[in-house]
Motif scaffolding. Structure first.
Motif, PDB file in Angstrom:
ATOM      1  N   ALA A  53      56.765  53.837  42.486  1.00 28.03           N
ATOM      2  CA  ALA A  53      55.578  54.207  41.719  1.00 28.03           C
ATOM      3  C   ALA A  53      54.292  53.768  42.417  1.00 28.03           C
ATOM      4  O   ALA A  53      53.306  54.512  42.460  1.00 28.03           O
ATOM      5  CB  ALA A  53      55.651  53.611  40.317  1.00 28.03           C
ATOM      6  N   VAL A  54      54.280  52.544  42.965  1.00 30.56           N
ATOM      7  CA  VAL A  54      53.031  52.025  43.545  1.00 30.56           C
ATOM      8  C   VAL A  54      52.853  52.384  45.008  1.00 30.56           C
ATOM      9  O   VAL A  54      51.749  52.253  45.544  1.00 30.56           O
ATOM     10  CB  VAL A  54      52.939  50.485  43.390  1.00 30.56           C
ATOM     11  CG1 VAL A  54      53.008  50.093  41.922  1.00 30.56           C
ATOM     12  CG2 VAL A  54      53.999  49.765  44.204  1.00 30.56           C
ATOM     13  N   ALA A  55      53.919  52.837  45.664  1.00 28.12           N
ATOM     14  CA  ALA A  55      53.848  53.101  47.105  1.00 28.12           C
ATOM     15  C   ALA A  55      52.665  53.980  47.518  1.00 28.12           C
ATOM     16  O   ALA A  55      51.977  53.679  48.508  1.00 28.12           O
ATOM     17  CB  ALA A  55      55.161  53.714  47.600  1.00 28.12           C
ATOM     18  N   PRO A  56      52.356  55.064  46.791  1.00 26.79           N
ATOM     19  CA  PRO A  56      51.235  55.918  47.239  1.00 26.79           C
ATOM     20  C   PRO A  56      49.873  55.246  47.130  1.00 26.79           C
ATOM     21  O   PRO A  56      48.900  55.718  47.729  1.00 26.79           O
ATOM     22  CB  PRO A  56      51.312  57.120  46.282  1.00 26.79           C
ATOM     23  CG  PRO A  56      52.696  57.099  45.722  1.00 26.79           C
ATOM     24  CD  PRO A  56      53.055  55.661  45.637  1.00 26.79           C
ATOM     25  N   TYR A  57      49.791  54.157  46.377  1.00 24.76           N
ATOM     26  CA  TYR A  57      48.495  53.536  46.123  1.00 24.76           C
ATOM     27  C   TYR A  57      48.283  52.231  46.888  1.00 24.76           C
ATOM     28  O   TYR A  57      47.158  51.731  46.949  1.00 24.76           O
ATOM     29  CB  TYR A  57      48.333  53.269  44.620  1.00 24.76           C
ATOM     30  CG  TYR A  57      48.567  54.495  43.778  1.00 24.76           C
ATOM     31  CD1 TYR A  57      47.586  55.483  43.666  1.00 24.76           C
ATOM     32  CD2 TYR A  57      49.782  54.690  43.121  1.00 24.76           C
ATOM     33  CE1 TYR A  57      47.809  56.622  42.914  1.00 24.76           C
ATOM     34  CE2 TYR A  57      50.014  55.831  42.359  1.00 24.76           C
ATOM     35  CZ  TYR A  57      49.030  56.793  42.261  1.00 24.76           C
ATOM     36  OH  TYR A  57      49.237  57.920  41.524  1.00 24.76           O
ATOM     37  N   ALA A  58      49.333  51.680  47.447  1.00 32.43           N
ATOM     38  CA  ALA A  58      49.214  50.391  48.137  1.00 32.43           C
ATOM     39  C   ALA A  58      48.295  50.521  49.336  1.00 32.43           C
ATOM     40  O   ALA A  58      48.459  51.397  50.179  1.00 32.43           O
ATOM     41  CB  ALA A  58      50.597  49.906  48.568  1.00 32.43           C
ATOM     42  N   GLY A  59      47.304  49.615  49.410  1.00 31.83           N
ATOM     43  CA  GLY A  59      46.353  49.657  50.504  1.00 31.83           C
ATOM     44  C   GLY A  59      46.429  48.419  51.365  1.00 31.83           C
ATOM     45  O   GLY A  59      46.998  48.428  52.445  1.00 31.83           O
ATOM     46  N   ASN A  60      45.890  47.312  50.874  1.00 29.62           N
ATOM     47  CA  ASN A  60      45.953  46.057  51.621  1.00 29.62           C
ATOM     48  C   ASN A  60      45.920  44.883  50.666  1.00 29.62           C
ATOM     49  O   ASN A  60      45.498  45.005  49.510  1.00 29.62           O
ATOM     50  CB  ASN A  60      44.822  45.955  52.642  1.00 29.62           C
ATOM     51  CG  ASN A  60      43.456  45.925  51.988  1.00 29.62           C
ATOM     52  OD1 ASN A  60      43.035  44.911  51.449  1.00 29.62           O
ATOM     53  ND2 ASN A  60      42.743  47.058  52.021  1.00 29.62           N
ATOM     54  N   LYS A  61      46.337  43.720  51.167  1.00 24.46           N
ATOM     55  CA  LYS A  61      46.482  42.554  50.299  1.00 24.46           C
ATOM     56  C   LYS A  61      45.156  42.022  49.785  1.00 24.46           C
ATOM     57  O   LYS A  61      45.127  41.273  48.799  1.00 24.46           O
ATOM     58  CB  LYS A  61      47.230  41.445  51.033  1.00 24.46           C
ATOM     59  CG  LYS A  61      46.499  40.897  52.252  1.00 24.46           C
ATOM     60  CD  LYS A  61      47.113  39.595  52.750  1.00 24.46           C
ATOM     61  CE  LYS A  61      48.534  39.772  53.214  1.00 24.46           C
ATOM     62  NZ  LYS A  61      49.145  38.499  53.657  1.00 24.46           N
ATOM     63  N   ALA A  62      44.079  42.403  50.411  1.00 15.17           N
ATOM     64  CA  ALA A  62      42.780  41.916  49.958  1.00 15.17           C
ATOM     65  C   ALA A  62      42.299  42.620  48.698  1.00 15.17           C
ATOM     66  O   ALA A  62      41.488  42.077  47.957  1.00 15.17           O
ATOM     67  CB  ALA A  62      41.748  42.086  51.066  1.00 15.17           C
ATOM     68  N   SER A  63      42.790  43.831  48.446  1.00 11.41           N
ATOM     69  CA  SER A  63      42.271  44.596  47.314  1.00 11.41           C
ATOM     70  C   SER A  63      43.331  45.078  46.328  1.00 11.41           C
ATOM     71  O   SER A  63      42.999  45.433  45.199  1.00 11.41           O
ATOM     72  CB  SER A  63      41.493  45.812  47.829  1.00 11.41           C
ATOM     73  OG  SER A  63      42.320  46.639  48.636  1.00 11.41           O
ATOM     74  N   ASP A  64      44.602  45.101  46.714  1.00 10.13           N
ATOM     75  CA  ASP A  64      45.636  45.586  45.808  1.00 10.13           C
ATOM     76  C   ASP A  64      45.830  44.635  44.630  1.00 10.13           C
ATOM     77  O   ASP A  64      45.752  43.417  44.788  1.00 10.13           O
ATOM     78  CB  ASP A  64      46.978  45.720  46.543  1.00 10.13           C
ATOM     79  CG  ASP A  64      47.002  46.863  47.530  1.00 10.13           C
ATOM     80  OD1 ASP A  64      46.137  47.760  47.413  1.00 10.13           O
ATOM     81  OD2 ASP A  64      47.872  46.868  48.421  1.00 10.13           O
ATOM     82  N   PRO A  65      46.107  45.183  43.441  1.00  6.73           N
ATOM     83  CA  PRO A  65      46.422  44.315  42.304  1.00  6.73           C
ATOM     84  C   PRO A  65      47.812  43.702  42.456  1.00  6.73           C
ATOM     85  O   PRO A  65      48.605  44.132  43.294  1.00  6.73           O
ATOM     86  CB  PRO A  65      46.381  45.288  41.114  1.00  6.73           C
ATOM     87  CG  PRO A  65      46.767  46.611  41.717  1.00  6.73           C
ATOM     88  CD  PRO A  65      46.161  46.613  43.095  1.00  6.73           C
ATOM     89  N   ALA A  66      48.075  42.702  41.665  1.00  6.08           N
ATOM     90  CA  ALA A  66      49.415  42.109  41.646  1.00  6.08           C
ATOM     91  C   ALA A  66      50.394  43.105  41.027  1.00  6.08           C
ATOM     92  O   ALA A  66      50.054  43.806  40.067  1.00  6.08           O
ATOM     93  CB  ALA A  66      49.401  40.829  40.824  1.00  6.08           C
ATOM     94  N   GLY A  87      51.258  38.885  46.439  1.00  2.00           N
ATOM     95  CA  GLY A  87      51.833  37.650  45.922  1.00  2.00           C
ATOM     96  C   GLY A  87      50.833  36.526  45.817  1.00  2.00           C
ATOM     97  O   GLY A  87      50.795  35.802  44.813  1.00  2.00           O
ATOM     98  N   HIS A  88      49.995  36.342  46.841  1.00  3.86           N
ATOM     99  CA  HIS A  88      49.048  35.235  46.845  1.00  3.86           C
ATOM    100  C   HIS A  88      47.654  35.653  46.396  1.00  3.86           C
ATOM    101  O   HIS A  88      47.155  35.183  45.374  1.00  3.86           O
ATOM    102  CB  HIS A  88      48.976  34.604  48.243  1.00  3.86           C
ATOM    103  CG  HIS A  88      50.203  33.832  48.609  1.00  3.86           C
ATOM    104  ND1 HIS A  88      50.569  33.587  49.928  1.00  3.86           N
ATOM    105  CD2 HIS A  88      51.165  33.260  47.845  1.00  3.86           C
ATOM    106  CE1 HIS A  88      51.698  32.883  49.942  1.00  3.86           C
ATOM    107  NE2 HIS A  88      52.072  32.686  48.694  1.00  3.86           N
ATOM    108  N   LEU A  89      47.001  36.544  47.140  1.00  2.00           N
ATOM    109  CA  LEU A  89      45.621  36.907  46.817  1.00  2.00           C
ATOM    110  C   LEU A  89      45.514  37.592  45.460  1.00  2.00           C
ATOM    111  O   LEU A  89      44.572  37.349  44.710  1.00  2.00           O
ATOM    112  CB  LEU A  89      45.039  37.808  47.907  1.00  2.00           C
ATOM    113  CG  LEU A  89      44.786  37.154  49.267  1.00  2.00           C
ATOM    114  CD1 LEU A  89      44.219  38.164  50.246  1.00  2.00           C
ATOM    115  CD2 LEU A  89      43.844  35.969  49.134  1.00  2.00           C
ATOM    116  N   GLY A  90      46.452  38.450  45.151  1.00  6.37           N
ATOM    117  CA  GLY A  90      46.424  39.141  43.864  1.00  6.37           C
ATOM    118  C   GLY A  90      47.026  38.342  42.731  1.00  6.37           C
ATOM    119  O   GLY A  90      46.850  38.683  41.563  1.00  6.37           O
ATOM    120  N   GLY A  91      47.761  37.287  43.064  1.00  7.05           N
ATOM    121  CA  GLY A  91      48.323  36.418  42.034  1.00  7.05           C
ATOM    122  C   GLY A  91      49.676  36.846  41.492  1.00  7.05           C
ATOM    123  O   GLY A  91      50.091  36.379  40.430  1.00  7.05           O
ATOM    124  N   ALA A  92      50.408  37.714  42.220  1.00  9.05           N
ATOM    125  CA  ALA A  92      51.703  38.169  41.712  1.00  9.05           C
ATOM    126  C   ALA A  92      52.717  37.028  41.614  1.00  9.05           C
ATOM    127  O   ALA A  92      53.510  36.967  40.667  1.00  9.05           O
ATOM    128  CB  ALA A  92      52.254  39.288  42.594  1.00  9.05           C
TER     129      ALA A  92
END
Length: 330
Positions: free
Chosen positions: A62-75, A92-97
């Motif tokens: 589901a999220v694959a088409p929207y994944a961009g980079n760890k600096a901006s992606d949501p958890a 996991g870290h920057l987004g808080g997953a």
């Protein structure tokens, strides 16, 4: 953190509602007013965290088409409908997953399945520490360089103008010469990973009817003169006469800045030495707006004095900042 949860079965929906109540989130069921694709597109763009209560494979696709980079992606976290496992899949870290997976585990007993290398090895995660300390991470690719050094048994060195309370974790040293990462509010790049605490407050005074473009130009001039980076700012302050100024509000919205205003009496009561203008006094009831509002809004000290041009005055102040070595929730 804005959390949205999506379930696929009745059993999953029961867990999603339970988690939503504990996480102040919003639960939905696929097929009941939403589709998987539509829900994912909207949540990915507007939420801080997506939780799929179902198979991890569904979430990945589901999220694959929207994944961009760890600096901006949501958890993104997947939780099985029995509540046995919580698997962070993205940010996991920057987004808080990772942190969210642990919170989910505390609610329903799920085992957080954390796969990031630093966590798997019990090592210090510099990006998770940055988030915990309220910092913006610049030069995101350099995270890997710091983590690799720690995982290889080396010592990553921090440079910081602020004392960091507590004992540095294993593999980390503070202010030991050549440094690998730094706490800074400046734009200068020394080649290390830069972690920017969001502690700067922008004080603004302006002519009535001033446009957003004039605000942008004044802000750029202040950054150039002060050497501060834009990422250090989190709030704009002014006098209440400017509460509904369209150009100022548009400027704040464009940068994601909070906006706070004060009365002339509140500004006049701020202690300190400020630039003074008789004209400003006659119009607003206080001799200076930008410097006084920046200091009052920050609860700290003036960093950059008034700069004027194009009908705009701006100044910057720094809120108190007291970092420590905690990098995971207790």
């Amino acid at each position: 953190m804005t959390v949205r949860l999506l379930a696929f079965t009745q059993k999953g929906m029961e867990l999603a509602r339970r988690l939503a109540a504990e996480l102040s989130g919003e639960a939905a069921r696929c097929g009941e007013g939403c589709t998987l694709d539509a829900w994912t597109a909207d949540a990915f763009a507007n939420a801080d965290a997506l939780v799929y209560v179902g198979a991890a494979g569904i979430a990945v696709r589901a999220v694959a088409p929207y994944a961009g980079n760890k600096a901006s992606d949501p958890a993104v976290v997947a939780v099985d409908e029995c509540g046995r496992f919580a698997v962070p899949l993205l940010s996991g870290h920057l987004g808080g997953a990772n942190r969210l997976a642990r919170r989910i585990g505390a609610v329903c007993g799920a085992l957080p399945v954390i796969t990031t290398a630093t966590d798997a090895n019990g090592a210090f995660a510099v990006d998770e520490w940055a988030v915990r300390q309220g910092c913006c991470v610049l030069d995101v690719p350099r995270i890997k360089r710091v983590s690799a050094k720690i995982l290889a048994g080396g010592m990553a060195v921090l440079r910081s103008p602020w004392p960091v309370a507590g004992t540095p974790p294993a593999g980390v040293a503070a202010d030991g010469g050549a440094f690998d990462f730094e706490l800074t509010v400046h734009s200068a790049d020394a080649g290390a990973l830069r972690l920017v605490p969001r502690i700067a407050v922008l004080g603004v005074g302006c002519r009535r009817g001033i446009g957003q473009q004039a605000m942008e130009e004044a802000f750029a001039a202040l950054l150039a003169q002060s050497g501060l980076c834009a990422e250090a700012f989190y709030k704009v302050c002014s006098i209440d006469l400017k509460r509904d100024e369209p150009g100022l509000r548009a400027f704040c919205a464009a940068h994601g800045f909070a906006f706070e205003t004060f009365s002339a009496a509140q500004l006049a009561a701020v202690e300190g030495r400020f630039s003074s203008s008789g004209f400003v006094q006659s119009v607003t009831g206080v001799d200076n707006v930008c410097e006084r509002s920046a200091v009052l809004g920050s609860g700290g000290t003036l960093y950059c004095k008034k700069q004027a041009g194009g009908g705009v005055t701006m100044a910057a102040a720094m809120a108190p900042f007291a970092p420590d070595w905690r990098w995971q929730d207790e």
